[in-house]
Write a protein that holds these residues in place. Sequence first.
Motif, mmCIF file in Angstrom:
data_model
loop_
_atom_site.group_PDB
_atom_site.id
_atom_site.type_symbol
_atom_site.label_atom_id
_atom_site.label_comp_id
_atom_site.label_asym_id
_atom_site.label_seq_id
_atom_site.Cartn_x
_atom_site.Cartn_y
_atom_site.Cartn_z
ATOM 1 N N THR A 14 40.193 27.244 10.536
ATOM 2 C CA THR A 14 38.871 27.686 10.126
ATOM 3 C C THR A 14 37.918 27.652 11.319
ATOM 4 N N PRO A 15 36.879 28.466 11.307
ATOM 5 C CA PRO A 15 35.909 28.435 12.419
ATOM 6 C C PRO A 15 35.266 27.060 12.580
ATOM 7 N N GLU A 16 35.035 26.361 11.458
ATOM 8 C CA GLU A 16 34.404 25.036 11.526
ATOM 9 C C GLU A 16 35.304 24.036 12.249
ATOM 10 N N GLU A 17 36.592 24.038 11.936
ATOM 11 C CA GLU A 17 37.496 23.096 12.595
ATOM 12 C C GLU A 17 37.652 23.441 14.077
ATOM 13 N N ARG A 18 37.749 24.714 14.390
ATOM 14 C CA ARG A 18 37.860 25.124 15.792
ATOM 15 C C ARG A 18 36.623 24.696 16.580
ATOM 16 N N GLU A 19 35.451 24.928 16.017
ATOM 17 C CA GLU A 19 34.213 24.546 16.686
ATOM 18 C C GLU A 19 34.143 23.027 16.860
ATOM 19 N N TYR A 20 34.575 22.287 15.849
ATOM 20 C CA TYR A 20 34.540 20.817 15.907
ATOM 21 C C TYR A 20 35.425 20.291 17.033
ATOM 22 N N ILE A 21 36.636 20.797 17.134
ATOM 23 C CA ILE A 21 37.576 20.324 18.162
ATOM 24 C C ILE A 21 37.087 20.685 19.552
ATOM 25 N N GLU A 22 36.721 21.948 19.750
ATOM 26 C CA GLU A 22 36.353 22.413 21.080
ATOM 27 C C GLU A 22 35.029 21.801 21.554
ATOM 28 N N SER A 23 34.082 21.644 20.656
ATOM 29 C CA SER A 23 32.800 21.052 21.058
ATOM 30 C C SER A 23 32.944 19.564 21.309
ATOM 31 N N ASP A 24 33.781 18.880 20.520
ATOM 32 C CA ASP A 24 33.984 17.450 20.731
ATOM 33 C C ASP A 24 34.625 17.174 22.087
ATOM 34 N N LEU A 25 35.513 18.056 22.519
ATOM 35 C CA LEU A 25 36.193 17.886 23.798
ATOM 36 C C LEU A 25 35.486 18.612 24.940
ATOM 37 N N LEU A 26 34.287 19.175 24.655
ATOM 38 C CA LEU A 26 33.426 19.761 25.698
ATOM 39 C C LEU A 26 34.128 20.866 26.480
ATOM 40 N N ARG A 27 34.608 21.859 25.765
ATOM 41 C CA ARG A 27 35.350 22.934 26.409
ATOM 42 C C ARG A 27 34.568 24.236 26.410
ATOM 43 N N GLU A 28 34.666 24.950 27.487
ATOM 44 C CA GLU A 28 34.038 26.256 27.599
ATOM 45 C C GLU A 28 34.822 27.275 26.780
ATOM 46 N N ASP A 29 34.213 28.444 26.615
ATOM 47 C CA ASP A 29 34.857 29.491 25.827
ATOM 48 C C ASP A 29 36.173 29.948 26.440
ATOM 49 N N ASN A 30 36.234 29.989 27.765
ATOM 50 C CA ASN A 30 37.440 30.476 28.440
ATOM 51 C C ASN A 30 38.279 29.328 29.016
ATOM 52 N N PHE A 31 38.080 28.131 28.498
ATOM 53 C CA PHE A 31 38.745 26.955 29.063
ATOM 54 C C PHE A 31 40.262 27.085 29.068
ATOM 55 N N HIS A 32 40.843 27.560 27.969
ATOM 56 C CA HIS A 32 42.297 27.586 27.820
ATOM 57 C C HIS A 32 42.967 28.689 28.636
ATOM 58 N N GLN A 33 42.163 29.571 29.224
ATOM 59 C CA GLN A 33 42.723 30.585 30.107
ATOM 60 C C GLN A 33 42.734 30.116 31.570
ATOM 61 N N LYS A 34 42.138 28.959 31.828
ATOM 62 C CA LYS A 34 42.063 28.467 33.199
ATOM 63 C C LYS A 34 43.346 27.760 33.602
ATOM 64 N N ASN A 35 43.674 27.872 34.863
ATOM 65 C CA ASN A 35 44.790 27.118 35.440
ATOM 66 C C ASN A 35 44.194 25.957 36.237
ATOM 67 N N ILE A 36 44.124 24.792 35.611
ATOM 68 C CA ILE A 36 43.460 23.633 36.215
ATOM 69 C C ILE A 36 44.413 22.945 37.185
ATOM 70 N N PRO A 37 44.053 22.825 38.449
ATOM 71 C CA PRO A 37 44.928 22.148 39.419
ATOM 72 C C PRO A 37 45.019 20.650 39.116
ATOM 73 N N VAL A 38 46.147 20.053 39.469
ATOM 74 C CA VAL A 38 46.370 18.626 39.221
ATOM 75 C C VAL A 38 45.862 17.817 40.413
ATOM 76 N N PRO A 39 44.955 16.875 40.193
ATOM 77 C CA PRO A 39 44.432 16.048 41.294
ATOM 78 C C PRO A 39 45.377 14.875 41.580
ATOM 79 N N TRP A 40 46.479 15.159 42.249
ATOM 80 C CA TRP A 40 47.523 14.152 42.423
ATOM 81 C C TRP A 40 47.014 12.897 43.127
#
Length: 531
Positions: A215-241
């Motif tokens: 549901t839109p409510e659950e999606r908004e709750y998860i993504e906002s709680d974890l402070l994610r941008e709209d395009n967050f899941h398309q990013k390739n985040i480098p690992v800070p070894w």
Amino acid sequence: MTKSVVKGPWFGIRHLQALLIFFNIVVVYFSRINVSVAVVAMTNANTTNPNFPEYDWNEKHKSVIISSFYWGYIFTQFPGGYLSRRFGAKIVMFGSTICSAICCVLTPLLISLGGWQAYCAIRIIMGLAQGVIFPAIHQHLGKWSPQKERNFLGTISHCGTDCGIILSMGVSGLIASSSIGWPGISYVSGGACFVWCLIWLIFGYNNAPSARFITPEEREYIESDLLREDNFHQKNIPVPWLAIFTSVPFLSLLVVRCAQAWGYTTLQAEIPSYMAGVLNMNIKSNALFSALPYVAMFCLTFVYLFSADFIIAKRLLTLTVLRKVCNTFALWIPAGIMIGIGFLDEEQKTLAIVLMILNVGFNAGATIGSTLNTIDLSSNHAGVLMGIVNTIANFVPIVTPLLVGVIVTDEHDRTLWQIVFIIAAAIFFFGNLVYIIFGSALTQPWDAPNFLTRDNIENDLSKPVLNGKQLVTSMGDVDKVNSIVNPEVVTAVKVTYNGALNNALELSEEPEELTVETSQTDLSNNNKETV
């Protein structure tokens, strides 16, 4: 200015993901653990269905077969964390489980062709496949677990371990005695893996935005709680070894997980041998007794879970303190019990059984205490952290039996076993002490997606950062406070000097109002804003 957060349905897609992880652990543990029953059925047909082939394997052959799984298992933990970040946990968990299913189904055929050597080979391949499971699971939980539900979702997922062990011990013997005999153990466990894969393909999702039925409510709750941008899941985040391997909270987690592995190996493998040698108890042949400690662990897991949720809900302890308290119960109480067991004699068998069950049961608190800490430190790199921890910690079960073999030259000598238990108790104690002093449940600075980039968050004030909400930033010399402002919901986070997002407050210390000081007049009409 407070308003209850809309979390979506009471049983949402995030709960479904946890349930699917639970069943995944159950089926892969079933396929992993059933070998201990299968090798007995293969070498002693009189105890099961005699209409199937019997093999003349000695104890050395059996030991090699059982341990061969871990020869492959330890080498894919680290790659599992990277692969789950690169391609998503869904495809990694599917590939691992389907490979396990194929190995199970082919086991009877390969044994008939190649004997115990073929059995070892197929077990090594299965170990290689299953090594990626737990890093992928933690990466998946990091994507789906809001902070206040992390204990619940993580514990529900991980208690599949106990259920898988209990199921394997209880069902494998019945299958071997049935009309399908010992080959049926492999066929049933393989079939369970195939069924899970089918369900996972339909209902497994890498993240909330990609979920079909959310549901839109659950999606908004998860993504906002974890402070994610709209395009967050398309990013390739480098690992800070470098940052990971020099992080004191992570290194303390690594220490305590190795201590947990050492103590748990002693609990699982050596205490039964002690009871057989010193107390003259033939407990290994008793499937019910062998399963009782894991039944206790399963039950106490929920005692820990409900207690932890109550404490967090009432804001009695911070999450960091809660994790350390649970882990202390899980390691220090078994440490004392292990020493006590070493002083029991043959006339105190009943007490020994009770203590062994309690020993394993109390250790259930390690799930909330430290296992889930990888997600606390970095939800973005949780799979990588789990891969590192499991790679190192899984070498411990290889070392522990070797040390016991050196110390215990006579399994009937109680004083030699006391040395083994005192060493394990000391490792339990000091490993947890390191965790108490240096451990943390706060998100680390290197979790930030832009940690390795030159552009810090405060250098780009014009971009909306979360579902169209404006990021308002004050500029200080050391700490900057960002507020993601919404007319109805406000979330406050802290940005450290390197531009990394961090929780400003522990879960038990969240005020209803937060005053933010700013010297930038261009951010607002007022120099002081209350949000």
